[in-house]
Design an enzyme around this catalytic site. Structure first.
Site, mmCIF file in Angstrom:
data_model
loop_
_atom_site.group_PDB
_atom_site.id
_atom_site.type_symbol
_atom_site.label_atom_id
_atom_site.label_comp_id
_atom_site.label_asym_id
_atom_site.label_seq_id
_atom_site.Cartn_x
_atom_site.Cartn_y
_atom_site.Cartn_z
ATOM 1 N N ASP A 182 0.862 -1.186 0.000
ATOM 2 C CA ASP A 182 0.000 0.000 0.000
ATOM 3 C C ASP A 182 0.898 1.234 0.000
ATOM 4 O OD1 ASP A 182 -2.265 1.809 0.476
ATOM 5 O OD2 ASP A 182 -3.346 0.004 1.053
ATOM 6 N N HIS B 171 2.511 2.342 -3.143
ATOM 7 C CA HIS B 171 1.687 3.314 -3.864
ATOM 8 C C HIS B 171 2.202 4.734 -3.704
ATOM 9 C CE1 HIS B 171 -1.911 0.296 -3.357
ATOM 10 N NE2 HIS B 171 -0.938 -0.163 -4.145
#
Length: 248
Positions: free
Chosen positions: A222, A245
């Site tokens: 993430d 990300h």
């Protein structure tokens, strides 16, 4: 014959002791988790031993060091709560802290290791192994009924915090959370989790001010660094991100 000087009063002795303990040169009291029953075998539950070592360090009126030697220490949820009687606690980790392999033990807890209402805590070195792969598989299976998961390390409502040289592996959810804190420095942190691990943000900062993240490497499934509401004066420098990300 010269007379001996009168003995110092108890009040003067107490004042001198306070001055000595408050001075920078005062030697830190040492608290090893081994002294409270922790076992570096990766199997014995050492939760109570870590909590006991913290309790003693927090109650110390002078600087204190909690030492975690080499080896693997099995831990359930541990809450390191303040306020403490001193503002200089070093938690020095040379070994690895390991979460339960059964994600159900921590899966419904908000966090695994949390420091609350502390001032002047330094967390140095060591590895946190969240053993989150089982929970990731549950979430990725699409079958539902999976717990949310626990953040590996959180500092909440605290100030003057340093996290240096720490490695965090395979957290169930977020790796490190800084929540409601002031003056926090993270340096030389390494975060690692599979690129397909859900909700495993590397460092999440929210409702905090004067947070610095330096010279760190974050690879996760993430956000490498996620920034929540109420965050101000955040400085991020020389952070390698990937997989992940990004910083947002």
């Amino acid at each position: 014959m010269a007379s001996l000087p009168p003995p110092m009063s108890p009040l003067l002795l107490t004042l001198l002791s306070i001055i000595f303990l408050a001075s920078p040169s005062a030697k830190a009291a040492q608290f090893s988790v081994l002294s409270y029953g922790a076992k570096p075998d990766g199997k014995t539950d050492s939760t109570k031993a870590f909590a006991a070592a913290w309790s003693q360090a927090c109650a110390s009126t002078g600087p204190a060091t909690i030492s975690v030697p080499k080896g693997s220490f099995s831990l359930r949820q541990v809450k390191f709560q303040g306020p403490c009687k001193n503002n200089a606690i070093m938690v020095r980790i040379d070994g690895t802290l390991v979460a339960p392999s059964n994600y159900g033990v921590l899966g419904s807890a908000q966090n695994w290791l949390i420091f609350e209402h502390v001032n002047g805590v330094t967390l140095s070195g060591g590895t946190l192994d969240g053993q989150g792969a089982g929970l990731w598989s549950c979430k990725n299976s699409g079958k539902g009924h999976c717990p949310k998961g626990a953040t590996s390390l959180e500092f909440s409502n605290s100030k003057n915090i340093a996290i240096t040289g720490l490695a965090s592996l395979n957290s169930q959810m977020f790796h490190i959370v800084i929540n409601g804190c002031q003056n926090v420095k993270l340096q030389g942190v390494k975060v690692s989790a599979d690129g397909n691990s859900p909700n495993t943000d590397g460092i999440h900062v929210q409702s905090s001010t004067a947070v610095t993240i330096l010279n760190s490497r974050i690879g996760t499934g993430d956000d490498c660094v996620s920034i929540g509401p109420g965050t101000s004066n955040l400085w991020i420098e020389n952070v390698a991100c990937g997989p992940g990300h990004g910083i947002r």
